[in-house]
Design an enzyme around this catalytic site. Sequence first.
Site, mmCIF file in Angstrom:
data_model
loop_
_atom_site.group_PDB
_atom_site.id
_atom_site.type_symbol
_atom_site.label_atom_id
_atom_site.label_comp_id
_atom_site.label_asym_id
_atom_site.label_seq_id
_atom_site.Cartn_x
_atom_site.Cartn_y
_atom_site.Cartn_z
ATOM 1 N N CYS A 141 -6.898 -1.968 -12.819
ATOM 2 C CA CYS A 141 -6.541 -0.842 -11.946
ATOM 3 C C CYS A 141 -5.353 -1.189 -11.059
ATOM 4 O O CYS A 141 -4.966 -0.412 -10.201
ATOM 5 C CB CYS A 141 -7.727 -0.394 -11.115
ATOM 6 S SG CYS A 141 -8.332 -1.660 -10.001
ATOM 7 N N HIS B 296 0.803 -1.207 0.000
ATOM 8 C CA HIS B 296 0.000 0.000 0.000
ATOM 9 C C HIS B 296 0.842 1.266 0.000
ATOM 10 O O HIS B 296 0.524 2.245 -0.666
ATOM 11 C CB HIS B 296 -0.908 -0.033 1.230
ATOM 12 C CG HIS B 296 -2.212 0.612 0.980
ATOM 13 N ND1 HIS B 296 -2.778 1.494 1.839
ATOM 14 C CD2 HIS B 296 -3.046 0.525 -0.073
ATOM 15 C CE1 HIS B 296 -3.913 1.911 1.337
ATOM 16 N NE2 HIS B 296 -4.106 1.331 0.177
#
Length: 798
Positions: A687, A375
């Site tokens: 994505c 992340h």
Amino acid sequence: MDMHDRPTGGEHSKLASLARLIREVDSAPDMETALRVVVERTRVLMAVDACSIYFTEHERRRHVVVATAGLAPTVVGQVQFGFGKGLIGRVAESALPINLEHVPEAPHQEFVRQSGSGPFHGFLGVPITHRGEVLGVLVVRQRVVRRFDDADTAILTTLAVQLGGAIAYARASGDLCGLCRPDGAERGWIEGLPGAPGIAMGTGVVVFSSTDLAAVPNRKPEDPRMEEQHLRQAVTRVQEEIRQLSADLDGTLSAADRALFDAYALILDSPEIVEATVARIHQENWAPGALRQTIEGYTRHFDAMEDPYLRERGADIRGLGNRILAHLRGGSGTTGDDPSSIILIGHQLNAIDLGLAPRDRVRGLISAEGSSLSHLSILARALGIPAVVGIGRIPLEHLDGQEVVVDGNRGWVYPRPNPTLRQEIERLIREEWGLESDLKTLRDLPAKTLDGMEVFLHTNAGLIADVPLMMAVGSAGIGLFRSELLFMRYDRFPSEQEQMKVYRQMLEAVAPLPVNLRTLDVGGDKPLPYLPLVERNPMLGWRGIRLTLDHPELFLTQLRAALRANVGLGNLRLLLPMVNGVAEVEETLTLIDQAHHQLLEEGIASSRPPVGLMIEVPSAVYQAEELARRVDFFSVGTNDLAQYLLAIDRGNLHVSQRLDPLHPAVLRALWHVVDASRQAGKPVAVCGEMAGDPAGALLLLGLGFRHLSVSAAVLPRVKWAIRSVDFSHMASLARQALTLEKPEAIRRLLEQTLKDAGLDRLGGAVSENGKTVREARAATGTPRYPGSTAKKEQRGHD
Ligand code: PEP
Ligand code: MG
């Protein structure tokens, strides 16, 4: 030792001593001490006559002694073997332990000659490696004939693993120069993984938790007297706490247990803690750093004790140190007077650390943990901050306050760059600016291939602050809105009204372009500070849609907020993360309908938005046909899809470098998804980060994806790549890639394609002394594990 053999009593105590030795190495203040501790303690532990550490100097193609116990101290820096020479050379080159009961004379003569010591017979040497590269050799020797057993090899190997990370750091930072290169000329780099592209230079600022004393770096104090005052106040507060706790527990605890509290109070009163720390403050360390030094020094004695009760006291003192630290500091480890160009460094940097740092001054990021798909990397790419992640177990604290270079293109960190390197970096940064300004001219041009195939380039976003950049690069909309970032900025779940306001702002800011709002996707490597999850296997745990379906009250709140925000705009699309089958979709669709009807009943003009599914777990790939019938579109999350197909935790630094979205299995899964969505007549996007890599984007185009969502910072690069190729060529390239068996072969094919299309400028990396790093490596002939080349190739940056 065989798995079924239990350690004997003697082995038990050896293992306990080994564990203590490892703790001591871990807390050694510098490399020299760590090496000394290893050789001295190992000599006693294994009852050998000599223990030595050789360091591999790649430039000089030799292995040289850097520490010894049992040989004359003068051998340090003197005894050396060229590559391929002697037993040491053999251990390094084969990367395997060598265990000889009786060393034959021939290979030994050279050692006896150089060391000036008499002959040794028993020999056990193990390689010291880091990330597949041999950095040195750890060896024990016995004067008499001795057969070392499996347990001895295991102990030595355990120590060598411990040393690997520390030596990698020391080599990169030049800390070993004093030991083996008197001219101090060797400067190196630390290899990690590319987190976010770009090159940056600045001053290292180590972020540490206010309760982890061991992670506190040394820093020069601004005002030593003030630091001393803070320390004394913090100690007094801890003393008060202890007194209070002891009083509260009066009657509950035995007299013996209460005596422990008195002992804590006495320790805190003793000059060993407070006065020693004050002395260190006045020797130029700030209070937290001085406290760490004192506590480390104090606990080292306890750690070395055989008696488990006394060893525990070491842990108590460390606990007291952490309590004092908590009072000394609050929040993150960054200070108000941070330098103007910051390289933010942490063991496990996260979005919160980044949020707390002064964003306008953060030029680069370094995290010990993580991978290109974690992340933090995604966030760094979104913000356009170069990042290197997954650099492993190295003493990052030493980078605090040092000049550091982050090469996010290659995934390397250069501590304390020398003048030549600095010049090179400045040139590259200028080049990058040049590329950026060239890319700006693409803003209003379509992402169309030379033969006229149009691709829709959307952006991934998570903050309203992302909107200006996405507009500036000409994005077709928000392909992935990571709503979890909003949740991370709160210290509790945001209310419906609070969420609604943010979603509304976002939808309004980009209308009429679409916003694909992904419903809350936390868990795994995306922690929520107020939802601590302790799971054995977080990546296979309570994350994404699983968590929100288990908490319909949270889910409905989010859905209602999103639908309310969409009233009168109509550009909302919902995207569901981590769905693994039909039942989860159906449950979610029911909740969406429920939220929609509730709002209608409340008189709010809600409309039901299109609903899409993220394809990111293998089961969704193989049920793509059934899933496509139930939703309006797909968006493939290649980050998680690769993680789950390859069974590699994307945040685990030991394995994440093996995580390659170009793996043939991933390509075949993508092909299957395109095919299923084509048959169902449903649009499909990608994505995941694969789409943001120009080479990956071209491959996806060839596979049949027309919608890509990438971070705004890389969108112009992807557009440039698309505008430089023919679609028909990419389609045949994808067909060819689907026949290949290894990720490296696919990567080579793509690299060649980029080169042929004149796109090599898209990934410049730092070169050492004017040479590319690849050339520098080839010239030094760095020894590696057999097979490590493949690993490096897979990582694609060597
Ligand atoms: C993905 O998994 O590819 C994705 C886009 O989602 P995230 O990286 O946020 O998990
Ligand atoms: Mg995902």
